[in-house]
Design an enzyme around this catalytic site. Structure first.
Site, mmCIF file in Angstrom:
data_model
loop_
_atom_site.group_PDB
_atom_site.id
_atom_site.type_symbol
_atom_site.label_atom_id
_atom_site.label_comp_id
_atom_site.label_asym_id
_atom_site.label_seq_id
_atom_site.Cartn_x
_atom_site.Cartn_y
_atom_site.Cartn_z
ATOM 1 N N LYS A 13 -4.251 25.149 -55.337
ATOM 2 C CA LYS A 13 -5.211 23.950 -54.615
ATOM 3 C C LYS A 13 -4.615 22.709 -53.987
ATOM 4 O O LYS A 13 -4.509 22.532 -52.640
ATOM 5 C CB LYS A 13 -5.301 22.729 -55.915
ATOM 6 C CG LYS A 13 -6.326 23.541 -56.949
ATOM 7 C CD LYS A 13 -5.818 22.496 -57.990
ATOM 8 C CE LYS A 13 -7.319 23.258 -59.701
ATOM 9 N NZ LYS A 13 -7.479 22.827 -60.571
ATOM 10 N N GLN A 51 -4.305 17.830 -64.199
ATOM 11 C CA GLN A 51 -4.459 19.061 -64.511
ATOM 12 C C GLN A 51 -4.610 19.510 -66.020
ATOM 13 O O GLN A 51 -3.901 18.681 -66.498
ATOM 14 C CB GLN A 51 -3.781 19.669 -63.715
ATOM 15 C CG GLN A 51 -3.047 21.100 -63.603
ATOM 16 C CD GLN A 51 -4.669 22.195 -63.176
ATOM 17 O OE1 GLN A 51 -4.537 22.086 -62.289
ATOM 18 N NE2 GLN A 51 -5.253 23.279 -64.070
ATOM 19 N N ASP A 106 -13.216 15.802 -60.254
ATOM 20 C CA ASP A 106 -13.602 17.014 -61.128
ATOM 21 C C ASP A 106 -14.341 16.749 -62.485
ATOM 22 O O ASP A 106 -15.138 17.061 -63.261
ATOM 23 C CB ASP A 106 -12.635 17.520 -61.541
ATOM 24 C CG ASP A 106 -13.240 19.462 -62.595
ATOM 25 O OD1 ASP A 106 -14.173 19.848 -61.958
ATOM 26 O OD2 ASP A 106 -11.866 20.108 -62.580
#
Ligand code: NAD
Length: 282
Positions: free
Chosen positions: A49, A93, A116
């Site tokens: 990423k 994460q 997200d």
């Protein structure tokens, strides 16, 4: 004839487009990823990423914390990022180590920086059919890939296998909003093979290598493989690709299908949050 849904190609177009936009910006979008512990797969994802963010021209930082870190310490880091006007997007994460309360951590993210769609604020808006600040990366990437190939979802019978908060659950809601008829399957679903083999589109997000065989698939169905399973023979999807492929009209490969789309959507969401925040300041 089977068409391979090329997530890598589609993602590269999105990334190049973002790169072109970013060059023109004086102040660059800023993405921060918090990684807790030493999960080797997570470390690879986070590095990938960051590489992509740097390629586009974003400012990108990883905050690496040991698995022994306290919840309070993670929360402090998130509060600091929330208050920092230079930071546009925050990603924690997952998975977090078992001793850490995931709900407490993800809920601490300011919804306007929640890249997200982890927070109940954004997920709630999604569930109600309103627009959250951004859509969750993997479900958004799957829809974008299907759109790229002009696959119509309205009226289709679709099974989503796996009901996680980051993939299966939001994806099933988004597909309903596209007027598909959605079956949500999971580990307690009975007769999965019988149900799945009736479906126009099968989407698997369970995390079991080669679980979906040709018996789960009807002739001409579309198959989306979200699974990323690290095995001794390398990276495998949930779908037994070689066996299933010829039965399908469209299918995603692993790697090169949903994975690159997820990263592209993370990058697009970072830009989207940057623009939302910029417009609030103006
Ligand atoms: P998860 O691991 O949190 O949950 C798995 C889900 O699968 C559960 O809802 C469970 O009920 C269901 N399940 C398990 N065994 C089953 C069975 N035998 N039959 C039916 N359902 C079963 O899910 P996740 O975090 O969404 O991850 C799923 C997979 O997708 C993993 O391989 C993960 O690595 C991968 N993933 C890929 C991407 C990507 O970008 N390609 C993104 C996120 C996750």
């Amino acid at each position: 004839m089977t068409i391979i849904l090329d997530g890598k190609l589609c993602a590269n177009k999105i990334i190049e487009n973002l790169r072109t936009q970013t060059v023109k910006l004086d102040k660059k979008p800023n993405l921060v990823v918090i990684q807790v512990g030493n999960n080797p797969a997570s470390k690879i994802y986070v590095k990938n990423k960051q590489k992509k963010a740097e390629y586009i021209g974003y400012n990108s930082y990883i905050i690496e914390l040991p698995s022994s870190v306290s919840e309070d310490n993670i929360l402090e880091q998130i509060y600091m990022l929330n208050d920092n006007p230079e930071v546009n997007a925050i990603l924690v994460q997952l998975p977090l180590p078992e001793n850490i309360n995931q709900q407490k951590i993800t809920e601490a993210i300011d919804p306007i920086k929640d890249v997200d769609c982890f927070t109940s604020y954004n997920f709630g808006w999604l569930a109600l059919g309103y627009n959250p600040y951004v859509l969750p990366c993997t479900p958004k990437g799957i829809l974008r890939l299907l759109d790229e190939y002009s696959i119509v979802l309205e009226g289709k019978n679709i099974i989503v296998i796996g009901r996680s908060n980051i993939v299966g659950k939001p994806l099933s809601l988004l597909l309903q909003q596209r007027n598909a008829t959605v079956t949500m399957a999971h580990s307690r679903t009975e007769n999965l093979k019988d149900i799945s083999s009736l479906m126009d589109i099968v989407i698997s997000a369970i995390g079991m290598p080669h679980f979906i065989t040709s018996q789960y698939i009807k002739d001409g169905a579309i198959v989306i493989d979200v699974g990323i399973n690290r095995t001794e023979e390398g990276l495998k999807g949930d779908v037994k690709f070689d066996e299933v492929k010829d039965k399908t009209s469209y299918i995603t490969p692993v790697p090169g299908g949903v994975g690159p789309m997820t990263i592209a959507m993370l990058m697009e969401n970072t830009m989207q949050l940057y623009n939302i925040q910029k417009n609030l300041i103006l």
